[in-house]
Write a protein that holds these residues in place. Structure first.
Motif, PDB file in Angstrom:
ATOM      1  N   THR A 120     195.001 -43.033  34.963  1.00 20.67           N
ATOM      2  CA  THR A 120     193.784 -42.856  34.173  1.00 20.67           C
ATOM      3  C   THR A 120     193.332 -41.411  34.012  1.00 20.67           C
ATOM      4  O   THR A 120     192.364 -41.155  33.302  1.00 20.67           O
ATOM      5  CB  THR A 120     192.621 -43.636  34.820  1.00 20.67           C
ATOM      6  OG1 THR A 120     192.314 -43.038  36.094  1.00 20.67           O
ATOM      7  CG2 THR A 120     192.974 -45.099  35.008  1.00 20.67           C
TER       8      THR A 120
ATOM      9  N   TYR B  81     191.120 -49.898  35.427  1.00 24.93           N
ATOM     10  CA  TYR B  81     192.561 -50.143  35.322  1.00 24.93           C
ATOM     11  C   TYR B  81     193.047 -51.079  36.428  1.00 24.93           C
ATOM     12  O   TYR B  81     193.738 -52.070  36.157  1.00 24.93           O
ATOM     13  CB  TYR B  81     193.319 -48.818  35.396  1.00 24.93           C
ATOM     14  CG  TYR B  81     194.818 -48.984  35.242  1.00 24.93           C
ATOM     15  CD1 TYR B  81     195.407 -48.983  33.981  1.00 24.93           C
ATOM     16  CD2 TYR B  81     195.640 -49.149  36.353  1.00 24.93           C
ATOM     17  CE1 TYR B  81     196.778 -49.147  33.834  1.00 24.93           C
ATOM     18  CE2 TYR B  81     197.011 -49.319  36.229  1.00 24.93           C
ATOM     19  CZ  TYR B  81     197.572 -49.313  34.958  1.00 24.93           C
ATOM     20  OH  TYR B  81     198.933 -49.492  34.818  1.00 24.93           O
TER      21      TYR B  81
ATOM     22  N   PHE C  28     186.399 -45.688  25.958  1.00 22.17           N
ATOM     23  CA  PHE C  28     187.725 -45.154  26.245  1.00 22.17           C
ATOM     24  C   PHE C  28     188.538 -45.062  24.955  1.00 22.17           C
ATOM     25  O   PHE C  28     188.396 -45.904  24.060  1.00 22.17           O
ATOM     26  CB  PHE C  28     188.450 -46.018  27.259  1.00 22.17           C
ATOM     27  CG  PHE C  28     187.874 -45.924  28.660  1.00 22.17           C
ATOM     28  CD1 PHE C  28     187.734 -44.690  29.276  1.00 22.17           C
ATOM     29  CD2 PHE C  28     187.484 -47.063  29.342  1.00 22.17           C
ATOM     30  CE1 PHE C  28     187.207 -44.594  30.554  1.00 22.17           C
ATOM     31  CE2 PHE C  28     186.964 -46.984  30.625  1.00 22.17           C
ATOM     32  CZ  PHE C  28     186.818 -45.741  31.234  1.00 22.17           C
TER      33      PHE C  28
ATOM     34  N   SER D 118     194.014 -45.610  41.065  1.00 20.26           N
ATOM     35  CA  SER D 118     194.315 -46.930  40.495  1.00 20.26           C
ATOM     36  C   SER D 118     195.147 -47.767  41.453  1.00 20.26           C
ATOM     37  O   SER D 118     194.954 -48.980  41.577  1.00 20.26           O
ATOM     38  CB  SER D 118     195.041 -46.765  39.156  1.00 20.26           C
ATOM     39  OG  SER D 118     194.191 -46.189  38.188  1.00 20.26           O
TER      40      SER D 118
ATOM     41  N   SER E  68     187.710 -55.713  34.039  1.00 20.43           N
ATOM     42  CA  SER E  68     187.463 -54.330  34.482  1.00 20.43           C
ATOM     43  C   SER E  68     186.085 -54.173  35.104  1.00 20.43           C
ATOM     44  O   SER E  68     185.310 -53.289  34.715  1.00 20.43           O
ATOM     45  CB  SER E  68     187.611 -53.386  33.288  1.00 20.43           C
ATOM     46  OG  SER E  68     188.912 -53.448  32.751  1.00 20.43           O
TER      47      SER E  68
ATOM     48  N   CYS F 148     181.549 -48.039  29.787  1.00 20.19           N
ATOM     49  CA  CYS F 148     182.917 -48.566  29.668  1.00 20.19           C
ATOM     50  C   CYS F 148     182.936 -49.841  28.829  1.00 20.19           C
ATOM     51  O   CYS F 148     183.807 -50.017  27.966  1.00 20.19           O
ATOM     52  CB  CYS F 148     183.499 -48.837  31.051  1.00 20.19           C
ATOM     53  SG  CYS F 148     183.594 -47.399  32.128  1.00 20.19           S
TER      54      CYS F 148
ATOM     55  N   ASP G 266     185.796 -40.562  24.696  1.00 23.28           N
ATOM     56  CA  ASP G 266     185.978 -40.809  26.117  1.00 23.28           C
ATOM     57  C   ASP G 266     184.611 -40.746  26.771  1.00 23.28           C
ATOM     58  O   ASP G 266     183.606 -40.448  26.109  1.00 23.28           O
ATOM     59  CB  ASP G 266     186.944 -39.785  26.722  1.00 23.28           C
ATOM     60  CG  ASP G 266     187.710 -40.329  27.924  1.00 23.28           C
ATOM     61  OD1 ASP G 266     187.328 -41.404  28.440  1.00 23.28           O
ATOM     62  OD2 ASP G 266     188.682 -39.685  28.356  1.00 23.28           O
TER      63      ASP G 266
ATOM     64  N   ARG H  40     192.089 -38.446  25.686  1.00 23.48           N
ATOM     65  CA  ARG H  40     191.243 -38.499  26.861  1.00 23.48           C
ATOM     66  C   ARG H  40     190.589 -37.125  27.053  1.00 23.48           C
ATOM     67  O   ARG H  40     191.013 -36.129  26.456  1.00 23.48           O
ATOM     68  CB  ARG H  40     192.065 -38.839  28.096  1.00 23.48           C
ATOM     69  CG  ARG H  40     192.687 -40.231  28.091  1.00 23.48           C
ATOM     70  CD  ARG H  40     193.588 -40.404  29.297  1.00 23.48           C
ATOM     71  NE  ARG H  40     194.114 -41.772  29.391  1.00 23.48           N
ATOM     72  CZ  ARG H  40     194.918 -42.199  30.364  1.00 23.48           C
ATOM     73  NH1 ARG H  40     195.293 -41.362  31.329  1.00 23.48           N
ATOM     74  NH2 ARG H  40     195.341 -43.455  30.375  1.00 23.48           N
TER      75      ARG H  40
ATOM     76  N   ARG I 155     185.605 -41.551  32.999  1.00 24.56           N
ATOM     77  CA  ARG I 155     186.963 -41.032  33.186  1.00 24.56           C
ATOM     78  C   ARG I 155     187.084 -40.315  34.519  1.00 24.56           C
ATOM     79  O   ARG I 155     188.123 -40.397  35.180  1.00 24.56           O
ATOM     80  CB  ARG I 155     187.308 -40.057  32.041  1.00 24.56           C
ATOM     81  CG  ARG I 155     188.613 -39.301  32.190  1.00 24.56           C
ATOM     82  CD  ARG I 155     189.809 -40.167  32.007  1.00 24.56           C
ATOM     83  NE  ARG I 155     189.758 -40.818  30.703  1.00 24.56           N
ATOM     84  CZ  ARG I 155     190.374 -41.967  30.437  1.00 24.56           C
ATOM     85  NH1 ARG I 155     191.062 -42.592  31.367  1.00 24.56           N
ATOM     86  NH2 ARG I 155     190.285 -42.498  29.229  1.00 24.56           N
TER      87      ARG I 155
ATOM     88  N   SER J 130     187.259 -44.776  36.273  1.00 28.42           N
ATOM     89  CA  SER J 130     188.304 -45.308  35.391  1.00 28.42           C
ATOM     90  C   SER J 130     189.404 -46.039  36.171  1.00 28.42           C
ATOM     91  O   SER J 130     189.935 -47.040  35.672  1.00 28.42           O
ATOM     92  CB  SER J 130     188.898 -44.191  34.524  1.00 28.42           C
ATOM     93  OG  SER J 130     189.299 -43.083  35.293  1.00 28.42           O
ATOM     94  N   PRO J 131     189.763 -45.622  37.398  1.00 29.99           N
ATOM     95  CA  PRO J 131     190.738 -46.419  38.158  1.00 29.99           C
ATOM     96  C   PRO J 131     190.249 -47.824  38.487  1.00 29.99           C
ATOM     97  O   PRO J 131     191.066 -48.747  38.635  1.00 29.99           O
ATOM     98  CB  PRO J 131     190.955 -45.593  39.426  1.00 29.99           C
ATOM     99  CG  PRO J 131     190.676 -44.192  39.005  1.00 29.99           C
ATOM    100  CD  PRO J 131     189.510 -44.324  38.056  1.00 29.99           C
TER     101      PRO J 131
ATOM    102  N   CYS K 198     191.770 -39.801  36.193  1.00 25.11           N
ATOM    103  CA  CYS K 198     190.565 -39.542  36.989  1.00 25.11           C
ATOM    104  C   CYS K 198     190.873 -38.397  37.947  1.00 25.11           C
ATOM    105  O   CYS K 198     191.859 -38.444  38.674  1.00 25.11           O
ATOM    106  CB  CYS K 198     190.170 -40.795  37.775  1.00 25.11           C
ATOM    107  SG  CYS K 198     188.658 -40.587  38.756  1.00 25.11           S
TER     108      CYS K 198
END
Length: 942
Positions: free
Chosen positions: A904, A379, A586, A545, A388, A581, A367, A620, A371, A375-376, A906
């Motif tokens: 996610t 996603y 991930f 997200s 992304s 990323c 990870d 994660r 994160r 991360s949102p 986060c």
């Protein structure tokens, strides 16, 4: 390599698209766009005209009168910097008349200038000195006995540069750089005529003034009036290396200038795609941490965290890590170990760590710190647009008509991009700021938001739904764009059109008057070009997200996707968050955001890596912590992240890390995480790295080594050697081979190579083949996923709410002079501007609690408490308090909770219910409970 000098053309290029005109300069014909200055045309023809007040980073000013020329058919001697070229124009840049005029001008300058060239720190790099030679100055007829400015006092208050007014020629370049490039307007010319001089404010020093130490004035100065202290102390640099800043996600390009092997200064590169010659205080000046005394240069091991560190050689350390990791797997299973990659390291370094985990560890337990920040973004944009990443390049903001800033503070977090944005706002673009706090953009010199919507923390989704309600119910959608390029609109439109999504219904939730929300929504929807820029105030929520998808919905509904001046644009926090990323950090995705369950994708990797890849996602970061406490996860490799300081609920993180059988930390300093480690592997600073970073606009920039690794080893070599010691042969001769492998395996990187990057300067992915120059603007003709997908965004209130016991809401952010957890910037003079984290509290809330400005206060939440100094401020609404998180002593994350984004994980850093009270209530015990021993000088753990 010699010192890299840009050819200064004197004035900026005219707007694109102007028709060409032909002029003759000293008999040399040249075609230039209409509107090009005579000075620039001459420079393009190889005929540089003498100048002092002119530079191609600033609009023409015409004050020095050194650049005069003669033009056939025109009277007098116009200034070439302010005279545009016209068809058929014939110009003379040299004649006895011009020579006499220029020498006279130069005599006046020199008559009021110290004649200390041989001892001046700018000797050899002074435009006044150069121009005296160019115009053939041989005497000063006016003498040196009259009134002058030679006894003016030098200002040495700024830690990075001096201001010597005795050498100032009042060309105004520094003043114009401060206003036109930086947008701070901290400098001015005071007085008139002979009494005019540069000022940072009446009676104020540079340190006391509004100056943000971006260095634009220093770079613009043609003399030694503004000069880096390092140049004064160490001498002029003699060679340059182009590289990329390792602070925020803007990714500024620099020329590192050295004298021998000693770095003297960082000069922003005019050819840098992200910054185009500008910088901030961190990137330009705060590089001293790379050689700080706290930096660790040798591997160290210890059996227990209560033991003293033992310095060992690399071979011993690597063999120890490999042996211990294998022993853990033998005892607890293949999934008992994992790794965390860093957003501060290069793409190549990140790639090798995730490959080590997947191929050598044999699992997907990898990870990244993304994160806990963006991360949102990955996603939400993947669900709606199919990619992304953000949609635009930074230059795009220059075409925006309405700019929406949501949950971001660009002037502090991304100052170089903020300067671009402010330039566009001064030109007339409208601004909407959606933030609980009144950030500087709401009102600053020559910039004022049309609407500031100070929503309650945690109500983002209710706000975006309310704006969407207005756009849909008032018929402000771009129906043609929706019909041609999107899907699932009807369901979404029916959802946001419901009365419960209206601004009136949202007002009790957001705290923002419905009329303001309606007006802001109309302004955005009716923009020719509407652009959204957002930050961690969007993503670090339990509905992060959902909010990203909500912003994507707004952009699609109004057709603000796929061209300059529009888009949905995340302002990434660290220098390589995007890259970490992209590189497969991930646990569910291989490089290029391909799911590990996809048999065809795994087959491609397995064939090249010669190793099976687990088809199921790994753990994660939060799962790693929980599994460590339940005993199933026992070994962790942490690359360049201080998770014990940066992750939420510090006590939980500490307990998890302490329970591990093996914690390996790879970093520059012995940080909070390293205090709990069994192995410390020294890392390299950006000045020693060879590779690439990918910034917030998907721009891949080369990072070139300015000096050899002080540790004796490149960071990408370390995971390779650990993997090899664990039985998986993994080796490369140099990092270009790693990028070649990335390009083979990752469709969006197929056309990327070091050779191409060196040739083009930078590339924005997707770059799908050798002929592809990259993609500045995404989704121009169609979305990556085909059609843009509208997503229903139901507002779900966070479970973290204020109560009688915890009546205030704490939210967090950054400040300009410090960076992330402060490990780097706290080891530079930047501490002069921000020596500690403080708690901003509204005067009403402070009065209720008997708190006065400067009091030490205890902040208590459901998870812990910490101590900060109170600063009374009305930037936040009553009921909301704010702090930064740059110092481990304050430990802001001691009080943050385990709440996280539903999709996610986060963390919900931006909403923590707290109580604030005067004085310390168990603070010493709290810090001791976290196992911290803080270095009061550097703020680093021991």
């Amino acid at each position: 390599m010699t010192l890299l000098k840009s050819h200064d053309l004197g004035t900026p290029a005219p707007p694109e698209g102007a028709p060409a005109v032909t002029v003759q300069i000293d008999g040399v014909p040249i075609d230039v766009p209409e509107g090009t200055s005579v000075m620039r045309a001459a420079a393009l023809a190889g005929l540089d005209i003498p100048k002092l007040c002119a530079t191609d980073s600033l609009d023409a000013f015409g004050s020095c009168r050194l650049c005069v020329v003669e033009i056939d058919g025109r009277r007098g001697t116009p200034a070439s910097c302010t005279t545009p070229c016209a068809e058929g124009m014939q110009v003379k840049t040299q004649s006895p008349k011009l020579e006499k005029l220029r020498q006279g001008v130069m005599e006046l300058y020199i008559s009021d200038h110290p004649l200390d060239c041989l001892t001046c720190p700018a000797n050899g790099d002074c435009e006044l000195q150069d121009m005296a030679g160019v115009v053939g100055l041989r005497q000063v007829r006016y003498g040196y006995e009259g009134a002058n400015h030679l006894d003016l006092e030098k200002d040495t208050s700024n830690p990075y540069f001096d201001f010597d007014p005795s050498k100032c020629i009042s060309c105004s370049r520094c003043v114009r750089a401060c206003s036109d490039i930086q947008g701070t307007f901290a400098l001015t010319i005071e007085g008139r005529g002979f009494d005019s001089q540069v000022s940072a404010g009446a009676g104020e020093s540079f340190l006391e003034s509004e100056c943000v130490s971006c260095g634009a004035c220093v770079q613009a100065c043609p003399t030694s009036t503004l000069q880096e202290k390092a140049v004064v102390e160490l001498g002029m640099p003699t060679r340059s290396v182009k590289t990329t800043c390792a602070y925020c996600g803007v990714g500024c390009s620099f020329k590192a200038e050295l004298r021998g092997d000693q770095l003297i200064r960082m000069v922003p590169d005019e050819d840098g795609g992200a910054n185009e010659g500008h910088a901030c205080v961190k990137g330009r000046f705060a590089f001293g941490y790379a050689t700080h005394k706290d930096r660790q240069l040798n591997p160290m091991i210890r059996e227990s965290i209560t033991d003293d560190w033992q310095v060992v050689d690399w071979e011993t350390a690597i063999a120890y890590v490999a042996r211990k990791m294998r022993a853990i797997q033998d005892k607890y299973g293949v999934g008992a170990i994992g790794g965390i990659t860093s957003s501060r390291t290069t793409n190549e370094e990140v790639y090798t760590v995730q490959k080590m985990v997947r191929a050598a560890f044999g699992n997907n337990n990898v990870d990244t710190c993304a994160r806990v920040c963006h991360s949102p973004t990955g996603y939400g944009l993947k669900q709606t647009f199919g990619e992304s990443a953000g949609t635009q390049d930074f230059r795009s903001v220059a075409k925006a008509d309405v700019i929406v800033v949501i949950g971001a503070n660009p002037t502090d977090g991304h100052p170089v991009f903020a300067s671009r944005m402010k330039r566009r706002l001064r030109e007339g673009a409208n601004l909407i700021v959606i933030d609980p706090r009144r950030i500087d953009l709401v009102r600053s010199p020559h910039v004022e938001a049309d609407y500031h919507l100070p929503l309650a923390p945690g109500s983002n989704v209710a706000m975006v739904n309310a704006m969407a309600h207005v756009i849909v119910t008032e018929g402000l959608v771009d129906q043609e764009f929706i019909d041609n390029r999107c899907e699932e609109y009807d369901e979404w439109a029916a959802f946001v059109a419901r009365p419960e999504q209206s601004p009136e219904a949202a007002e009790p939730i957001t705290g923002v008057p419905a009329a303001d929300v309606r007006a802001a929504a109309r302004l955005y929807a009716n923009a020719g070009n509407g652009a959204i820029y957002y930050g961690l105030g969007v993503t670090e929520h339990s509905q992060g997200s959902t909010m990203v998808m909500g912003m994507a919905n707004l952009a699609m509904a109004t057709g603000n996707i796929g061209r300059d001046g529009v888009g949905v644009n995340p302002l990434r926090g660290q220098n390589n968050v995007q890259g970490s990323c992209d590189m497969g950090s991930f646990p569910h995705e291989l490089p290029g955001y391909r799911h590990v369950s996809d048999d065809a994708v795994r087959e491609v990797f397995e064939n090249l890596w010669r190793s099976p890849i687990a088809p199921t996602p790994g753990l994660r970061i939060p799962n790693m912590f929980d599994s460590a406490l339940d005993g199933s996860f026992r070994g962790l490799y942490v690359q360049g992240e201080d998770i014990a300081q940066s992750d939420p609920n510090t006590s939980h993180v500490y307990a998890s890390l302490k329970s591990l059988d093996l914690l390996v930390v790879q970093d520059l300093f012995l940080n909070e995480t390293a205090a709990l480690a069994h192995v410390f592997l020294p890392g390299t600073s950006f000045l020693e790295k060879d590779g690439t970073f990918t910034n917030a606009e998907r721009r891949i920039n080369r990072v070139r080594p300015v000096m050899a690794p002080a540790t004796g080893k490149h960071e990408w070599q370390i995971p390779c050697e650990i993997a090899t010691a664990m039985g998986y042969d993994m080796s490369y001769d140099d990092p270009s081979q790693i990028m070649d492998e990335i390009a083979v395996l990752t469709p969006t990187f197929h056309g990327v190579s070091f050779e191409k990057l060196d040739r083009l300067g930078s590339i924005q992915w997707p770059c799908v083949d050798e002929a592809d120059p990259g993609t500045p603007i995404m989704h121009t003709d169609e979305f990556t996923r085909g059609k843009g997908r509208f997503m229903v965004t139901t507002f779900v209130p966070t479970t973290e709410r204020s109560t009688r016991k915890y009546p205030l809401i704490l939210t967090t952010g950054r400040i300009l002079s410090q960076y992330n957890v402060g490990a780097q910037t706290r080891r530079t003079p930047n501490v002069m501007w921000h020596a500690e984290d403080t708690l901003e509290i509204h005067p009403h809330d402070a009065e209720d609690r008997g708190i006065v400005d400067g009091d030490e206060v205890t902040i208590t939440s459901r998870t812990g408490e910490t101590l900060l100094r109170a600063v009374l401020s009305d930037r936040m609404p009553a009921g909301v308090v704010y702090t930064t998180f740059h110092y481990p002593l304050s430990g802001a994350n001691v009080v943050t909770t385990d709440n996280s984004d539903w999709a996610t994980n986060c963390p919900e850093y931006k909403v923590t219910a707290v109580q604030v009270s005067v004085g310390a209530h168990g603070q010493e015990q709290q810090l001791a409970g976290a196992g911290r021993t803080v270095d009061s000088t550097a703020g680093g753990a021991r």
